[in-house]
Design an enzyme around this catalytic site. Structure first.
Site, PDB file in Angstrom:
ATOM      1  N   HIS A  66      -3.201 -35.721  48.656  1.00 28.26           N
ATOM      2  CA  HIS A  66      -4.414 -35.242  48.001  1.00 28.26           C
ATOM      3  C   HIS A  66      -4.462 -35.550  46.504  1.00 28.26           C
ATOM      4  O   HIS A  66      -5.532 -35.884  45.968  1.00 28.26           O
ATOM      5  CB  HIS A  66      -4.561 -33.739  48.224  1.00 28.26           C
ATOM      6  CG  HIS A  66      -5.968 -33.265  48.183  1.00 28.26           C
ATOM      7  ND1 HIS A  66      -6.381 -32.090  48.762  1.00 28.26           N
ATOM      8  CD2 HIS A  66      -7.090 -33.782  47.621  1.00 28.26           C
ATOM      9  CE1 HIS A  66      -7.679 -31.917  48.582  1.00 28.26           C
ATOM     10  NE2 HIS A  66      -8.137 -32.930  47.872  1.00 28.26           N
ATOM     11  N   TYR A 107      -8.348 -27.079  51.476  1.00 26.09           N
ATOM     12  CA  TYR A 107      -9.664 -26.495  51.743  1.00 26.09           C
ATOM     13  C   TYR A 107      -9.549 -25.172  52.487  1.00 26.09           C
ATOM     14  O   TYR A 107     -10.497 -24.385  52.511  1.00 26.09           O
ATOM     15  CB  TYR A 107     -10.534 -27.439  52.571  1.00 26.09           C
ATOM     16  CG  TYR A 107     -10.885 -28.758  51.906  1.00 26.09           C
ATOM     17  CD1 TYR A 107     -10.532 -29.016  50.580  1.00 26.09           C
ATOM     18  CD2 TYR A 107     -11.552 -29.752  52.616  1.00 26.09           C
ATOM     19  CE1 TYR A 107     -10.843 -30.229  49.989  1.00 26.09           C
ATOM     20  CE2 TYR A 107     -11.869 -30.962  52.025  1.00 26.09           C
ATOM     21  CZ  TYR A 107     -11.511 -31.204  50.716  1.00 26.09           C
ATOM     22  OH  TYR A 107     -11.821 -32.400  50.140  1.00 26.09           O
TER      23      TYR A 107
END
Length: 279
Positions: free
Chosen positions: A103, A48
């Site tokens: 992730h 992010y």
């Protein structure tokens, strides 16, 4: 706030605030705001590119470290990098993370999971898990790991209640946490007549009905928004409960298909796209 207990005994808030797509001063303000408006968990990720700002938002909240649950995700391009966990802690300006996930199921995820296990034993991580893993790759992790994953983060909403992994994770004692909990802001989902009808009956928004559905399904949603109005609204889901009949009506709108479609091309992008702090 409502909590779930992970299989290692850790208590995790069921409602989290997702920070994808936000950066700079905006995310600093919104993280602090969320922690004072119904959320006990903040979710971020290496990918992010906002972990530094999230850490500043946590400090801005004025809360003691033990008063919130911090979660992040290790990026696939860091799966073979020794020190990736420690570097993450430095960006977040914290001594430990409450939950760290892998992730995506690409690159050397088995080596990366061993890094999580090591950091867990050292007390740097209070819980570990994976994100977006299909059952066959999750089974591979389970066959080779020493510490079972505690959480799996997946796409989940009333149009797609995590059908591909839900039963398997329940069998393994792995808690499901949900991205796209509102259908990726789908106007179609939030305008669904069943949800709109329930919203009118309870004096709530359709989004609040969906988030309450998540909690009663045993899911842990992490909705994200840049709007403080929506952040506040999404946090106001603990003062009512849906009936068994309501839950059956919502089950009837299941479309049995995820919004995000995994392809060989998307997996290749995930495997190779670097985080913004990588050289």
């Amino acid at each position: 706030m409502e909590y779930t207990t992970l299989h290692n005994g850790a208590k995790m808030p069921m409602l989290g605030y997702g920070t994808i797509g936000q950066e700079g001063g905006q995310i600093i303000e919104n993280v602090a705001f969320a922690l004072h408006n119904g959320y006990g968990l903040i979710d971020t990720a290496n990918r992010y590119g906002n972990e530094v700002e999230v850490g500043r938002g946590l400090k801005k909240s004025g809360l003691a470290r033990e008063e919130y649950f911090l979660e992040t995700k290790l990026g696939p391009t860091l799966y073979s990098k020794d020190g990736a966990v420690e570097d993450t802690l430095k960006r977040l300006d914290t001594d430990y993370v409450d939950l760290m996930l892998l992730h995506h199921p690409v690159n050397d995820y088995l080596h990366a999971y061993k890094m999580l296990e090591k950091a867990y034993r050292e007390g740097k991580l209070r819980a570990i898990g994976v994100s977006n893993f299909p059952v066959e790759k999750l089974r591979e992790v389970l066959e080779q790991c020493e510490i079972r994953p505690m959480v799996m983060q997946v796409e989940c909403h009333p149009y797609y209640p995590a059908e591909q992994v839900r039963a398997f994770c329940e069998e393994q004692g792995i808690r499901l946490q949900c991205w796209y909990p509102l259908g990726h802001g789908s106007t179609d989902l939030l305008n669904n007549p069943v949800l709109v009808g329930l919203a009118q009956m309870y004096g709530k928004s359709a989004a609040q009905i969906v988030l309450r559905w998540h909690l009663q399904m045993g899911f842990c949603p992490v909705p994200g928004s840049s709007s403080k109005e929506h952040i506040r609204e999404n946090g106001q889901i603990f003062d009512f409960a849906l009936t068994a009949g309501d839950m059956e009506r919502i089950a009837g709108i299941n479309r049995h298909a995820p919004i995000y479609q995994v392809t060989s091309e998307s997996l290749q992008r995930l495997a190779t796209t670097k985080c913004n702090f990588e050289a």
